[in-house]
Write a protein that holds these residues in place. Sequence first.
Motif, PDB file in Angstrom:
ATOM      1  N   GLN A  24       0.835  -1.146  -0.138  1.00 59.00           N
ATOM      2  CA  GLN A  24       0.116  -0.075  -0.110  1.00 59.00           C
ATOM      3  C   GLN A  24       0.978   1.287  -0.070  1.00 59.00           C
ATOM      4  O   GLN A  24       1.680   1.474   1.048  1.00 59.00           O
ATOM      5  CB  GLN A  24      -1.109   0.051   1.168  1.00 59.00           C
ATOM      6  CG  GLN A  24      -1.997  -1.032   1.339  1.00 59.00           C
ATOM      7  CD  GLN A  24      -2.525  -1.337   2.503  1.00 59.00           C
ATOM      8  OE1 GLN A  24      -2.460  -0.596   3.557  1.00 59.00           O
ATOM      9  NE2 GLN A  24      -3.640  -2.002   2.730  1.00 59.00           N
ATOM     10  N   GLU A 111      -8.559  -2.443  -3.142  1.00 58.12           N
ATOM     11  CA  GLU A 111      -7.312  -2.878  -4.095  1.00 58.12           C
ATOM     12  C   GLU A 111      -6.593  -3.904  -3.301  1.00 58.12           C
ATOM     13  O   GLU A 111      -6.328  -5.017  -3.753  1.00 58.12           O
ATOM     14  CB  GLU A 111      -6.669  -1.793  -4.408  1.00 58.12           C
ATOM     15  CG  GLU A 111      -5.327  -2.071  -5.291  1.00 58.12           C
ATOM     16  CD  GLU A 111      -4.537  -0.708  -5.535  1.00 58.12           C
ATOM     17  OE1 GLU A 111      -3.242  -1.256  -5.722  1.00 58.12           O
ATOM     18  OE2 GLU A 111      -4.771   0.227  -5.453  1.00 58.12           O
ATOM     19  N   ASP A 115      -6.399  -7.994  -4.664  1.00 56.52           N
ATOM     20  CA  ASP A 115      -5.052  -8.497  -4.779  1.00 56.52           C
ATOM     21  C   ASP A 115      -5.023  -9.726  -4.204  1.00 56.52           C
ATOM     22  O   ASP A 115      -4.757 -10.770  -4.743  1.00 56.52           O
ATOM     23  CB  ASP A 115      -3.999  -7.507  -4.058  1.00 56.52           C
ATOM     24  CG  ASP A 115      -3.509  -6.290  -4.913  1.00 56.52           C
ATOM     25  OD1 ASP A 115      -3.559  -6.396  -6.237  1.00 56.52           O
ATOM     26  OD2 ASP A 115      -2.848  -5.346  -4.472  1.00 56.52           O
ATOM     27  N   ASP A 129      -5.910  -0.296 -10.019  1.00 55.21           N
ATOM     28  CA  ASP A 129      -4.857   0.347  -9.116  1.00 55.21           C
ATOM     29  C   ASP A 129      -4.562   1.657  -9.982  1.00 55.21           C
ATOM     30  O   ASP A 129      -5.193   2.177 -11.198  1.00 55.21           O
ATOM     31  CB  ASP A 129      -3.653  -0.514  -9.096  1.00 55.21           C
ATOM     32  CG  ASP A 129      -3.225  -1.148 -10.276  1.00 55.21           C
ATOM     33  OD1 ASP A 129      -3.190  -0.450 -11.335  1.00 55.21           O
ATOM     34  OD2 ASP A 129      -2.186  -1.714 -10.117  1.00 55.21           O
ATOM     35  N   TYR A 148     -14.119   3.084  -8.557  1.00 55.59           N
ATOM     36  CA  TYR A 148     -13.474   1.724  -8.398  1.00 55.59           C
ATOM     37  C   TYR A 148     -14.400   0.644  -8.824  1.00 55.59           C
ATOM     38  O   TYR A 148     -13.994  -0.189  -9.643  1.00 55.59           O
ATOM     39  CB  TYR A 148     -12.873   1.480  -7.003  1.00 55.59           C
ATOM     40  CG  TYR A 148     -12.111   0.165  -7.005  1.00 55.59           C
ATOM     41  CD1 TYR A 148     -10.686   0.419  -6.933  1.00 55.59           C
ATOM     42  CD2 TYR A 148     -12.474  -0.947  -6.751  1.00 55.59           C
ATOM     43  CE1 TYR A 148      -9.703  -0.903  -6.905  1.00 55.59           C
ATOM     44  CE2 TYR A 148     -11.760  -2.242  -6.787  1.00 55.59           C
ATOM     45  CZ  TYR A 148     -10.056  -1.947  -6.702  1.00 55.59           C
ATOM     46  OH  TYR A 148      -9.733  -3.046  -6.902  1.00 55.59           O
TER      47      TYR A 148
END
Length: 201
Positions: A24, A111, A115, A129, A148
Amino acid sequence: MHGPAGWWPAETRFEILIGAVLTQNTAWSNVEKALAGLRECGWLAPETILDAPEAELAAAIRPSGYFNIKARRLRNLCRWFLEAGGFPALERLDTGSLREALLSVNGVGRETADDILVYAFERPVFVVDAYTWRIFERLGLIAERAGYEALRAGVEAAAPGADADFFNELHALLVIHGNRLCRPKPLCGACTLRDTCPAAS
């Protein structure tokens, strides 16, 4: 152009979870240093991370930046992981339920959750991303910055039936392309997409 990426770079599935938090707001090269610090201390299992003194844990992951915050986030994730029953129990959840469970962990955003879903649990989920936004905007694939969830759902809908390997490779190649060529100041002359990219100079 870039060749198969073979992501995620990790030695174990649990290490993918840890790496997803450590990455991050930082470059992967810094994550590798932080993982090396955890490995040197023997702290690459949920139990050992929870047993580690928080100040020492933070010091071990210092190269990843925001290390005090990330130490707390790692402990939150590890506590949730163990309480949920680890991989055997979590694997039985459908993708939507597993995503909701991940998002319930303090410090795990969309995100990071995605992942983990695609790389650790091999679920067919698209990760959005900063590289995705930049490349898609420059290619004219999105007129303006969508939310998003809208962008993630749109890409998944555009590839019906695609498996986790597809989304794994797609995300990895977008990151590589954004890192090597489609930078904030792009290297359009070396890009194979320049003839179809409205933003190419």
